[in-house]
Design a protein around this motif. Structure first.
Motif, PDB file in Angstrom:
ATOM      1  N   HIS A  77     -52.395 -37.513-107.939  1.00 25.89           N
ATOM      2  CA  HIS A  77     -52.876 -36.177-107.788  1.00 25.89           C
ATOM      3  C   HIS A  77     -52.382 -35.584-106.495  1.00 25.89           C
ATOM      4  O   HIS A  77     -52.346 -36.466-105.574  1.00 25.89           O
ATOM      5  N   ASP A 117     -53.897 -40.820 -99.850  1.00 30.02           N
ATOM      6  CA  ASP A 117     -54.623 -40.816-101.112  1.00 30.02           C
ATOM      7  C   ASP A 117     -54.540 -39.108-101.575  1.00 30.02           C
ATOM      8  O   ASP A 117     -55.049 -38.552-100.961  1.00 30.02           O
ATOM      9  N   ASP A 118     -53.493 -38.731-102.385  1.00 31.51           N
ATOM     10  CA  ASP A 118     -52.918 -39.546-103.182  1.00 31.51           C
ATOM     11  C   ASP A 118     -51.174 -39.265-102.817  1.00 31.51           C
ATOM     12  O   ASP A 118     -50.504 -39.277-103.627  1.00 31.51           O
ATOM     13  N   GLU A 147     -58.435 -33.726-108.096  1.00 33.80           N
ATOM     14  CA  GLU A 147     -58.837 -35.093-108.538  1.00 33.80           C
ATOM     15  C   GLU A 147     -60.326 -35.194-107.418  1.00 33.80           C
ATOM     16  O   GLU A 147     -61.172 -36.079-107.885  1.00 33.80           O
ATOM     17  N   GLU A 148     -60.203 -34.892-106.431  1.00 33.61           N
ATOM     18  CA  GLU A 148     -61.310 -35.301-105.442  1.00 33.61           C
ATOM     19  C   GLU A 148     -62.424 -34.617-105.681  1.00 33.61           C
ATOM     20  O   GLU A 148     -63.413 -34.682-104.863  1.00 33.61           O
ATOM     21  N   ASP A 171     -52.611 -44.183-107.905  1.00 30.01           N
ATOM     22  CA  ASP A 171     -53.642 -43.738-106.932  1.00 30.01           C
ATOM     23  C   ASP A 171     -54.638 -45.022-106.513  1.00 30.01           C
ATOM     24  O   ASP A 171     -55.656 -44.625-106.106  1.00 30.01           O
TER      25      ASP A 171
END
Ligand SMILES: [Zn+2]
Length: 479
Positions: A77, A117-118, A147-148, A171
């Protein structure tokens, strides 16, 4: 001789990570990084597609001799969590994140989250695409957004044009671990009407009870730690005959175990209520002496209206007690792993309605559905309403996985026979959406040692990034 520290950012992955770190990429604001990757690919004549929320799909044909191998999908991501120290004046909308080496750890020099990340997963995938000397099968690389926050990228990205039936998600945050499954879940809102008396009974005074000092935590990954749910403890006090309940509120987010809850109540006198609170405090401090030594129950006089009727409160308490809350079942395939759970994260009695908001999780869609059926049964018995939101699918553990076998064999060869630890998570991953879009897809998730995510202390081990990249290249060679 040059020291490692002076040339660490010359390493293919580190160099790309450093370039990515100069481009803002808060979740929901990924256009700049997405455009940068698109241009980077076009400069190298790598096929690239970008969708309208800035997900990307890149493709590279197999290296010579691998033309007849099955295609492989790499995924990471491109967004990051943007947190900074109170002393940092970093502007995540425009400032580059400067990296520095501290011993073996790469950290942000800007007082911010690092974005390993990431960003490291993205950089590793780009490094693979950029190296024309690597042996590899046909590659499809998918970069997702958000994604987060919402998983919107993984949910919307259209991989119907992708041919790969096997995928490596980049990830994870421990080079000795192989992720082999993640949970699915759904948000639930349960609503039940409450009846209230017409007035405050004679001789009663109003008070606020505030239960505080629990540790809380993630509704999935910490649900087995015995930290207690503040709402559940408060309810035990409210069931005491010395107290009549006017209103209850507790918790702030269904994805967090509630640390605090409070109620407005009626009691005969402040002394009576204080004595009652002290008794429960002693009981709870004993039960949670390890997990919440600072647990406290505070009381103070407060304005109070008419209470909920006894019959309606009894029904509220019964519904709460019967609602699935906490661990539902442990996972028989993985020692110590929770298979399914539910977390009542928020309670409210506003508008004379009991509202419970919870997050159901399960390693299998069928166990998520099973908990939902319990809630439906409770709602049918109590005349409550139920609605569901933000559902996502599990990445179900597959008994057989060729990719898992390749990864574990490769790791053992590279690490004197050491075995990778296989782990399933009681949390959601983007992998679940890919498992849903491409049924039967063979999936693993890997990554280098990274710590303190989502905080300005976030750091990634430089030596681990190098070992992780060698591991990834060795897997590609065998795919
Ligand atoms: Zn991540």
């Amino acid at each position: 001789m040059e020291t490692q520290s002076s040339n660490i950012f010359d390493h293919d992955v580190m160099n790309l990570f450093q370039q990515i770190s100069r481009i803002p990429r808060d979740s929901g604001s990924e256009k700049a990084i997405s455009d940068w990757i698109r241009d980077w690919a076009q400069e190298r004549s790598i096929e690239v597609e970008q969708d309208d929320i800035w997900d990307l799909i890149l493709r590279k044909p197999a290296s010579a001799g691998y033309e007849d191998h099955a295609p492989l999908l790499l995924q990471a991501h491109i967004d990051m969590v943007c947190e900074k120290d109170s002393s940092s004046n970093h502007d995540f909308a425009k400032d580059p994140i400067e990296l520095k080496l501290d011993g073996d750890w790469i950290v942000s020099e800007s007082g911010t989250t690092l974005g390993a990340d990431d960003g490291i997963g993205v950089a590793a995938a780009l490094a693979v695409l950029d190296d024309d000397t690597l042996p590899h099968p046909p590659l499809e690389v998918v970069f997702t957004v958000q994604e987060e926050t919402t998983f919107a990228g993984a949910e919307t990205v259209d991989i119907s044009g992708c041919k790969a039936k096997r995928m490596i998600n980049l990830d994870h945050a421990d080079e000795r671990e192989l992720i082999v499954g993640s949970c699915g879940g759904t948000g639930v809102e349960f609503t039940m009407p409450l009846q209230r008396k017409s007035e405050v009974p004679a001789g009663k005074q109003g008070f606020r009870i505030h239960l505080t000092g629990l540790t809380g935590g993630h509704s999935g990954e910490d649900i087995h730690r015995g930290r207690g749910n503040a709402i559940s403890l408060l309810l035990r006090i409210l069931e005491d005959p010395r107290v009549q309940t006017v209103s209850i509120s507790g918790g702030t987010n269904r994805l967090a175990i509630p640390r605090e809850a409070e109620a407005i109540v009626l009691a005969d006198s402040e002394e009576t209520l204080r004595a009652c609170a002290a008794e429960y405090k002693a009981i709870f401090r004993k039960e949670y002496s390890g997990a919440a030594p600072d647990l406290d129950i505070l009381t103070e006089p407060a304005e109070a209206g008419a209470p909920i009727t006894e019959a309606s409160f009894d029904k509220l308490a019964a519904a709460y007690r019967l609602y699935p809350n906490g661990i539902v079942q442990m996972n028989g395939s993985f020692e110590g792993l929770v298979e399914s759970s539910d977390n009542i994260g928020i309670i409210s009695t506003e508008n004379d309605t009991l509202t419970l908001t919870s997050e159901v999780r399960g390693a299998y869609q069928s166990t998520v559905d099973d908990i939902v059926r319990s809630i439906e049964a409770l709602a049918a018995m109590t005349g409550a309403g139920v609605s569901y939101f933000n559902g996502y699918v599990p990445w179900e553990y597959a008994a057989d996985s060729r990719l898992r076998a390749i990864a574990t064999e490769t790791f053992a060869e590279m690490n004197e026979g050491a075995q990778m630890k296989q782990i399933a998570l009681h949390a959601g991953l983007e992998c679940g959406f890919f498992a849903e879009k491409q049924p039967g897809i063979d999936l693993i998730s890997i990554g280098p040692d990274c710590q303190f995510f989502h905080s300005p202390k976030e750091r990634v081990s430089a030596s681990s990034v190098m070992r992780f990249y060698e591991f990834l290249k060795a897997i590609l060679r065998k795919c």
